[in-house]
Structures are given as structure tokens and as C-alpha cells.
Write an enzyme that holds these catalytic residues in place. Sequence first.
Site, PDB file in Angstrom:
ATOM      1  N   CYS A 175       0.810  -1.362   0.024  1.00 20.85           N
ATOM      2  CA  CYS A 175      -0.046  -0.123  -0.051  1.00 20.85           C
ATOM      3  C   CYS A 175       0.905   1.103   0.140  1.00 20.85           C
ATOM      4  CB  CYS A 175      -0.986  -0.131   1.116  1.00 20.85           C
ATOM      5  SG  CYS A 175      -2.004  -1.343   0.992  1.00 20.85           S
ATOM      6  N   HIS A 304      -2.752   7.608   6.649  1.00 16.57           N
ATOM      7  CA  HIS A 304      -3.060   6.638   5.921  1.00 16.57           C
ATOM      8  C   HIS A 304      -4.517   6.131   6.373  1.00 16.57           C
ATOM      9  CE1 HIS A 304      -2.097   2.880   3.781  1.00 16.57           C
ATOM     10  NE2 HIS A 304      -2.398   2.024   4.695  1.00 16.57           N
ATOM     11  N   GLU A 315      -0.912   4.533  13.913  1.00 16.88           N
ATOM     12  CA  GLU A 315      -0.681   5.957  13.319  1.00 16.88           C
ATOM     13  C   GLU A 315      -0.813   6.965  14.436  1.00 16.88           C
ATOM     14  OE1 GLU A 315      -1.169   8.053   8.968  1.00 16.88           O
ATOM     15  OE2 GLU A 315      -2.391   6.595   9.597  1.00 16.88           O
ATOM     16  N   LYS A 333     -10.175   7.997   3.324  1.00 19.54           N
ATOM     17  CA  LYS A 333     -10.557   6.902   2.924  1.00 19.54           C
ATOM     18  C   LYS A 333     -11.886   6.577   3.060  1.00 19.54           C
ATOM     19  CE  LYS A 333      -6.188   4.445   2.825  1.00 19.54           C
ATOM     20  NZ  LYS A 333      -5.005   5.593   2.881  1.00 19.54           N
ATOM     21  N   HIS A 338      -9.848   2.075   0.688  1.00 17.89           N
ATOM     22  CA  HIS A 338      -8.465   2.050   0.651  1.00 17.89           C
ATOM     23  C   HIS A 338      -8.177   1.389  -0.652  1.00 17.89           C
ATOM     24  CE1 HIS A 338      -4.469   1.217   1.550  1.00 17.89           C
ATOM     25  NE2 HIS A 338      -4.557   0.215   2.367  1.00 17.89           N
ATOM     26  N   PHE A 396       1.755  -3.566   4.273  1.00 15.80           N
ATOM     27  CA  PHE A 396       2.293  -4.893   4.828  1.00 15.80           C
ATOM     28  C   PHE A 396       3.642  -4.920   4.570  1.00 15.80           C
ATOM     29  CE2 PHE A 396      -1.952  -7.523   3.799  1.00 15.80           C
ATOM     30  CZ  PHE A 396      -2.876  -6.778   4.789  1.00 15.80           C
TER      31      PHE A 396
END
Length: 410
Positions: A175, A304, A315, A333, A338, A396
Site C-alpha cells: 500500500c 493512511h 498511526e 478513505k 483503501h 504490509f
Amino acid sequence: MTEPETARPGPRPWRAPLRIAAITAVSAAGVGLAATRQALRERRGGLVPCDLPDMPAGIWIGRVAAVESVRLPAALRAFDCRNNRLAELGLATDGFDAAVARARARHGAGRIAVVLGTSTAGIAETEAAWRRRDAEGRLPADFDFAHTHDLHALSRYVRARLGLAGPALTLSTACTSGARAFLEARSLIEAGVADAAVVGGVDTLCRMTLHGFDALELLSRRPSRPCSADRDGISIGEAAGFALLERMESGEEAALRLLGAGASSDGHHMSAPHPEGLGAVLAMRAALGAAGLEPGAIDYVNLHGTGTRANDAMEDRAMSALFGGRVPCSSTKGWTGHTLGAAGALEAAVAAICIGDGLVPGCLGVAAVDPAFRSDVAVANRRLPVRRVLSNSFGFGGSNAALVIGGHDA
């Protein structure tokens, strides 16, 4: 958070920022900057119940319905797949392809690089081909892996579509892919390999992604609500985002600039973020260092913010370690879902809108922010001077990236 991790010396500031000569985005929030801007202003999200066949039940997605009617140029039909059709929709939006044509006339086709991110490219074509295997298990003869599913098919398509002849590469760092494209393109320009670069990311909905995230128990059965006290997971979306980066000459002005970018890899876990956000802090510090800025120079942070319990909590800890509660932040998002490998590029375009409009878009669907959070999370739109935006992307495998985007007065 351990002192050795946060006290490492940062990178030297870039000698000069890069001009963002053109930028565009297509997502569930809208096709193009004007539609995306309107959706942000009106707080109108694009997430819908999933109506795609053979998908997990009850989930919400960020689908770009317009991609269904896109047709590729006749000479490039071998590249036909949902991912490249979404790329085509993006290239034809906001005058982006025309801007690249002007840059090609200035620099030459061989001096413009193409650096794009994706997580799955056209894997939906392979999924469809697998279902059409013959009695001996052979894939159908009309299946063209190289032009559709292959990760590099995206960059090859975009380079051919725009009439470019410079270096082309595809990044797949989960991502962070769309954000890392900006950083890697800057390296090519700084090294003298290119004078400009088409950067961005494209990812589309497919069975592997939706079933994979469902198997990890990460999908929400409601529209995703990043930073909310009752958040319960991700809504997956699809998007295409592109930007044209060019060198800036000494004393030159530009309406929009890439001021800095940074990345890190903490390798904490295959899918879970480092709980204290060590890698996230390193990436943000690297981006600020490249821009020659202190944290207080940032006016807004686009998180994010996926909507999972672990990601958003991590975060917030990383943000608190670097900014305290002094800088407004939010995740967009809730509008788009996402969009995985496209998220960094899409949210760079959102940053451009925020700078142009003086807008901090508050998180959608959040009645109450997680009471454990210490960051200044916006849940309603705020009108503020926004000169510099830090945009975060995490993926990831402990992949982390951050971009610093600024306006003409940054």
C-alpha cells in the site's frame, strides 16, 4: 518508542523541490479533481454495498463505475484489462495526457520516465482465465498475461499510451506503492537519467484482494470509519492517480511542488504494523528532512488511516511522537476506500486540492474519535490556510512512505 530509532540523523534536504506540473485522480469519490473536490466539500462519500459477483457478503467497496465503459486505443487493445482501463480513464482526465504531450515536446520522449505503483495490476484477468481452464487444466489461448496481469504491463501501457521512450518501472510495495513512485522518480531525475517523470499508482477491485482481506478479518460490513471509536475495518476501493514531475530551475515558481519524500521498512510483521509506529516515524522524519522542514511547518497530515483498530492506533502514536496534537489530521478513505497501491498517488491529488482550497477534510462517518487518540483528528471540514501537506502511506511487510507537498508560498 526507543531513542536510537527516533534520533537517527535524517537525510540532507533536497537541492531543489520538483514541480508538480500536472496531477489527476479517479476514484469512487469522483472522476477528476473537480468531482473529487466537490465530494470533499459536500462530504459525500463514494462507498457502496458490494454488488460484484463471488465476493464476500455484506462488504462495502469504492467502485469506479465509469471504468466499465472505457475503451483502450485500438493500437493498444492487447493491454485491455480493468486495471489498464482505469489507468486510461485517469490519463484522459484533467488534461493530463495533454500536459505530458507538452512536456514531451520540451524534453524529448526519451527523457521522461514512467514510475508507477500497483499491488495486483490486472490479476482479475488471471482470475477469469483460471475459471475458463479446459478439461486438462490449460489456460485459454486468448489469455495474455504479459499485457494484462504482469505488474509491468501498467507502466508499459502508460508509456506507450503517452508516446514516451524513457525508463519505465513498476513498484509493488503493497500500500506504499503509489507514494514510493514519487520517491523513486525523484532519484531518476536527480541522477540525470530523466528530466521529468510520470508517476502514480493504479489498482482495481478483484477477488484476490477482497477475499484476502476478508480472510484476515479486516473488512468492515459498514462504510469504513477511520479514527472512529467504533471503527471495525477497511473498505477496499479502486483508483488511478497520476502526477507529472519536472525539475525546477533556480528561482522558478510553481503552483504545486513535491518538497520531500521519505521511506522506511521496519519489517515488524507480514501484515500488522509496528504497534509503536517506529517505521512510520522514520518515514515521516525522512520526508521532512528531505524537505528541510520541522514538523511545525506542516499545516495538515493526510493519514493512511485505513479504519482498522491496529493501523489507526499505530498511526496516532506515530503522529503524537512527531507532532504532538498540534497539526490537524484526517483520513480521506471514508470517501474512496483503501485503494492499496494507488492510495499514495490518489492522496497526493487530495493534498493538492487541500492546498488549493485551504481545506482540511474531516473524517467521514465519525461520531466520536477514539478517546485514546492524542492527535488533532478532524471530523468536520475545516477552512484553514494549507501551504504544506504531509501524506502518509503504510503497507504490509513494514513498508512506510511519506510525501511532503507544498503550494507556491510554501
